[in-house]
Design an enzyme around this catalytic site. Structure first.
Site, PDB file in Angstrom:
ATOM      1  N   ALA A  75       0.810  -1.218   0.000  1.00  0.00           N
ATOM      2  CA  ALA A  75       0.000   0.000   0.000  1.00  0.00           C
ATOM      3  C   ALA A  75       0.845   1.270   0.000  1.00  0.00           C
ATOM      4  CB  ALA A  75      -0.932  -0.015   1.212  1.00  0.00           C
TER       5      ALA A  75
ATOM      6  N   LYS B 261      -2.285  -8.285   1.369  1.00  0.00           N
ATOM      7  CA  LYS B 261      -2.056  -6.857   1.528  1.00  0.00           C
ATOM      8  C   LYS B 261      -3.327  -6.093   1.122  1.00  0.00           C
ATOM      9  CE  LYS B 261       2.371  -6.963   2.635  1.00  0.00           C
ATOM     10  NZ  LYS B 261       2.939  -6.348   3.849  1.00  0.00           N
TER      11      LYS B 261
ATOM     12  N   ASP C 294      -3.140  -7.001   5.876  1.00  0.00           N
ATOM     13  CA  ASP C 294      -2.104  -6.054   6.295  1.00  0.00           C
ATOM     14  C   ASP C 294      -2.259  -4.766   5.502  1.00  0.00           C
ATOM     15  OD1 ASP C 294       0.183  -4.680   6.991  1.00  0.00           O
ATOM     16  OD2 ASP C 294       1.588  -6.228   6.319  1.00  0.00           O
TER      17      ASP C 294
ATOM     18  N   GLU D 274       5.906  -4.254  13.870  1.00  0.00           N
ATOM     19  CA  GLU D 274       7.048  -4.597  13.040  1.00  0.00           C
ATOM     20  C   GLU D 274       7.969  -3.418  12.737  1.00  0.00           C
ATOM     21  OE1 GLU D 274       6.058  -4.489   8.425  1.00  0.00           O
ATOM     22  OE2 GLU D 274       4.625  -5.767   9.466  1.00  0.00           O
TER      23      GLU D 274
ATOM     24  N   HIS E  64       7.868 -10.512  12.762  1.00  0.00           N
ATOM     25  CA  HIS E  64       7.854 -10.029  11.385  1.00  0.00           C
ATOM     26  C   HIS E  64       9.068 -10.507  10.600  1.00  0.00           C
ATOM     27  CE1 HIS E  64       9.176  -6.813   8.467  1.00  0.00           C
ATOM     28  NE2 HIS E  64       7.977  -7.107   7.986  1.00  0.00           N
TER      29      HIS E  64
END
Length: 386
Positions: A35, A185, A214, A266, A316
Site C-alpha cells: 500500500a 495486503k 495487512d 514490526e 515479522h
C-alpha cells in the site's frame, strides 16, 4: 561430585579474535508493491540490503548473524557496524548482554533505536549463534524451547501488485505446500478493491483457513474504523498495521472496539518503543522484528513484556531467525513465511501440516551460500583470524 568452575576459570577464557562484516544485496525476482507504493510514499522494492556479521574466537568457535534494510539504510548499517566492530575484539563471547550494551555505547551518539541498533543486531545474533553452536544445540533449545514447530502463514503471494485471480492461485499453492495461513495486503486508495480481494480469497479458501490482512499503516482513523468494521465478517486472524506504527492510542481504540485482533509492531526499532505499545494495549498480536529491534537480546525483552501482558506473538519477516524465537514463546505464535532470503543460505526450513519445523542443527543452522558471496558489495575485517 565436583563444583562448577567459576566464570573466570581458564576453561572459560575464550575470546573474540576476528570479526567480519559484509554488505550483501539480495535481488528480488519481481518488484514488490504494497500500500505504501500505491499511495505514492515509496517506490517498488527491488532488493534487500543484508548486513552479515561473522565472529570467530581464539578457540575456533564461530557465529553468523544478520540484519537487513529495505529500500534504504543498507550502506548506513554497514558503515556503523564496521565502525563499532573493533569493540568486540578480545571480549568473552558469552557475555552477550554486556556486549550489546558496549556496542550501544560505542555508537551512543546515533541513539538507541533505528539504524544504530539494527547494526548491533547482526553482532548480537552472531553471538547467540556462536553460543548455541558451541553448546551443540539449536538456538531454540539454548533459549528454552516450548515446541518443535510453529504455525506459519504466507505473505509473499498476497502483495498488491498481484492481480486478484493470481491471489487465488498463490493462496492455493501455499496451502498445498503445507503453509498454515494466508496474508493479503490491503490499504490501497480504492477501498472497494480491498474488500473484493479479501472477499474473493475468503470465498475460495473457505471459512476454516486462517486468513490475515495487512494495511501497511495506510489508513487514517476514520477509514480504519470503517474497514475494521467491514472486515469483521471475514473471520480474520488479525488486521495488521491499520494505522501509523506510532499511533498507539489509535491502535488501542481499534483493539478495544472490534472482535478481530489488531496486529502491529514490526516497524518499531527498540524494546522501549514496544513497551509503549504494550502499555497502551495497542495490539492483540505483537509483531517484533529481531533484526530491527537490535537482535535477540532486545527481542527477548519485548517477548517477556508481551507475555506478561497476555499478548499473542507474530514476529515479522526473517523466518530463518524467528522460527527459533517463536518456538520459545510460551503461547503458540504465528511466524511469517517469506522465501525471499532462501538464496542467501545453503539450508532450507521444512514445512509440514501448516507448521514450520524448528531446525535441529546447532545454532541458527545456517551457512552462507555462494550466491550470498557473489552479491556482497563491501566487506571489512577486524582482528586476526585464528
Amino acid at each position: 561430585m565436583t563444583s562448577p568452575l567459576p566464570s573466570d576459570s581458564p576453561a572459560y577464557d575464550d575470546r573474540i579474535a576476528w570479526v567480519r562484516v559484509s554488505s550483501c544485496y539480495l535481488p528480488l525476482a519481481n518488484p514488490i508493491s504494497d500500500a505504501k507504493v500505491l499511495t505514492g510514499r515509496q517506490k517498488p522494492m527491488t532488493e534487500i540490503a543484508m548486513l552479515f556479521a561473522e565472529i570467530e574466537t581464539r578457540d575456533g568457535h564461530r557465529g553468523l548473524g544478520f540484519s537487513y534494510a529495505k529500500r534504504a539504510g543498507g550502506p548506513g548499517q554497514f558503515a556503523h557496524a564496521k565502525e563499532i566492530a573493533p569493540a568486540l575484539i578480545g571480549e568473552d563471547p558469552s557475555d552477550i548482554a554486556r556486549l550489546w550494551t558496549k556496542l550501544c555505547w560505542a555508537g551512543a551518539s546515533v541513539g538507541r533505536s533505528g539504524m544504530g541498533v539494527q547494526a548491533i543486531g547482526a553482532f548480537d545474533v552472531a553471538l547467540y549463534d556462536l553460543k548455541a553452536r558451541r553448546a551443540g544445540l539449536p538456538l531454540s533449545k539454548l533459549l528454552g524451547s516450548q515446541r518443535g514447530s510453529v504455525q506459519c502463514y504466507n505473505t509473499s503471494g498476497g502483495f498488491l501488485h498481484t492481480p486478484i485471480d493470481q491471489l487465488v492461485v498463490n493462496a492455493q499453492a501455499s496451502m498445498e505446500r503445507g503453509i498454515g495461513g494466508i496474508k493479503l495486503k490491503v490499504g490501497q486508495p480504492d477501498l472497494a478493491a480491498d474488500i473484493k480481494r479479501v472477499e474473493t480469497v475468503r470465498k475460495h479458501l473457505g471459512d476454516h483457513v486462517p486468513l490475515m490482512v495487512d494495511a501497511n499503516q495506510q489508513w487514517d482513523r476514520p477509514t480504519a474504523q470503517r474497514m475494521c468494521r467491514i472486515f469483521e465478517q471475514f473471520n480474520l486472524i488479525w488486521i495488521e498495521e491499520p494505522l501509523d506504527a506510532y499511533d498507539f492510542e489509535g491502535h488501542a481504540a481499534l483493539a478495544a472496539a472490534f472482535d478481530t485482533p489488531i496486529a502491529t509492531g514490526e516497524m518499531l526499532t527498540s524494546a522501549a518503543e514496544h513497551g509503549e505499545l504494550i502499555r497502551h494495549r495497542a495490539a492483540d498480536y505483537l509483531m517484533p522484528d529481531a533484526p530491527r529491534v537490535g537482535g535477540i537480546t532486545p527481542f527477548l525483552k519485548v517477548a517477556a513484556q508481551a507475555e506478561q501482558a497476555g499478548l499473542s506473538l507474530g514476529p515479522h519477516f526473517a523466518m530463518e531467525l524467528h522460527v527459533h524465537l517463536g518456538a520459545v514463546y510460551p503461547t503458540e505464535p504465528w511466524v511469517e513465511h517469506f522465501d525471499w532470503l532462501e538464496p542467501l543460505f545453503n539450508e532450507r526450513l521444512e514445512i509440514q501440516g501448516g507448521r514450520m519445523l524448528v531446525p535441529t542443527r546447532p545454532g541458527l543452522g545456517l551457512s552462507l551460500s555462494e550466491k550470498a558471496q557473489h552479491w556482497t558489495r563491501e566487506a571489512a575485517e577486524t582482528g586476526v583470524r585464528p
